[in-house]
Design a protein around this motif. Structure first.
Motif, mmCIF file in Angstrom:
data_model
loop_
_atom_site.group_PDB
_atom_site.id
_atom_site.type_symbol
_atom_site.label_atom_id
_atom_site.label_comp_id
_atom_site.label_asym_id
_atom_site.label_seq_id
_atom_site.Cartn_x
_atom_site.Cartn_y
_atom_site.Cartn_z
ATOM 1 N N ARG A 105 -16.263 -9.855 -4.084
ATOM 2 C CA ARG A 105 -17.082 -10.987 -3.644
ATOM 3 C C ARG A 105 -16.248 -11.901 -2.755
ATOM 4 O O ARG A 105 -15.054 -12.060 -2.969
ATOM 5 N N ASP A 106 -16.902 -12.497 -1.776
ATOM 6 C CA ASP A 106 -16.295 -13.517 -0.923
ATOM 7 C C ASP A 106 -17.100 -14.795 -1.094
ATOM 8 O O ASP A 106 -18.328 -14.769 -1.031
ATOM 9 N N TRP A 108 -21.764 -16.923 -2.545
ATOM 10 C CA TRP A 108 -20.849 -15.816 -2.310
ATOM 11 C C TRP A 108 -21.617 -14.675 -1.649
ATOM 12 O O TRP A 108 -22.835 -14.656 -1.654
ATOM 13 N N THR A 109 -20.864 -13.758 -1.082
ATOM 14 C CA THR A 109 -21.436 -12.538 -0.526
ATOM 15 C C THR A 109 -20.744 -11.364 -1.196
ATOM 16 O O THR A 109 -19.684 -11.513 -1.806
ATOM 17 N N GLY A 110 -21.331 -10.197 -1.047
ATOM 18 C CA GLY A 110 -20.766 -8.997 -1.641
ATOM 19 C C GLY A 110 -21.546 -8.597 -2.872
ATOM 20 O O GLY A 110 -22.442 -9.299 -3.327
ATOM 21 N N SER A 111 -21.179 -7.437 -3.386
ATOM 22 C CA SER A 111 -21.840 -6.942 -4.590
ATOM 23 C C SER A 111 -20.822 -6.167 -5.404
ATOM 24 O O SER A 111 -19.713 -5.910 -4.945
ATOM 25 N N SER A 133 -12.471 -10.873 -6.403
ATOM 26 C CA SER A 133 -13.197 -9.949 -7.269
ATOM 27 C C SER A 133 -13.551 -10.647 -8.574
ATOM 28 O O SER A 133 -12.797 -11.493 -9.072
#
Length: 113
Positions: A74-75, A67-70, A36
């Motif tokens: 996040r990853d 990264w991915t996610g929002s 995060s």
């Protein structure tokens, strides 16, 4: 002891008008560890605004996402993980190469008191 007490090497790579440096890569590593933005920012001692700046300017240097996610979660992607690893390898090699020069610079410094 301050990081400015002795000659040192700070690694930065310029990509267009953006820059990849140790602080931004360290933040990406913390993001990978914590998952995060807020937790990684807290661990680094920076604001979330500063952390998002790190991510935005790093991403501007790459085609593939780092990264991915929002939102807060996040990853770090394989490209982001590769950046972390390759930066560490390159930084270590540069430090090893610069070691004799840094030692010489240290020996040539005036006494400070």
């Amino acid at each position: 002891m301050s990081p400015f007490d002795a000659p040192a090497l700070r690694v930065r790579f310029y990509v267009g008008t953006d820059m990849i440096g140790g602080g931004k890569v360290a933040f990406l590593r913390l993001l990978s560890d914590h998952g995060s933005v807020s937790a990684a920012a807290e661990a680094m001692g920076v604001t979330e605004t500063r952390a998002l700046f790190f991510l935005d300017t790093l991403q501007a240097c790459f085609r593939e996402p780092l990264w991915t996610g929002s939102g807060d979660a996040r990853d770090v992607t394989p490209t982001g993980q590769a950046l972390i690893a390759k930066f560490a390898e390159t930084e270590a090699a540069l430090r090893a190469e610069a070691g004799p020069f840094l030692a010489w610079l240290s020996a040539e410094q005036p006494e400070r008191g």
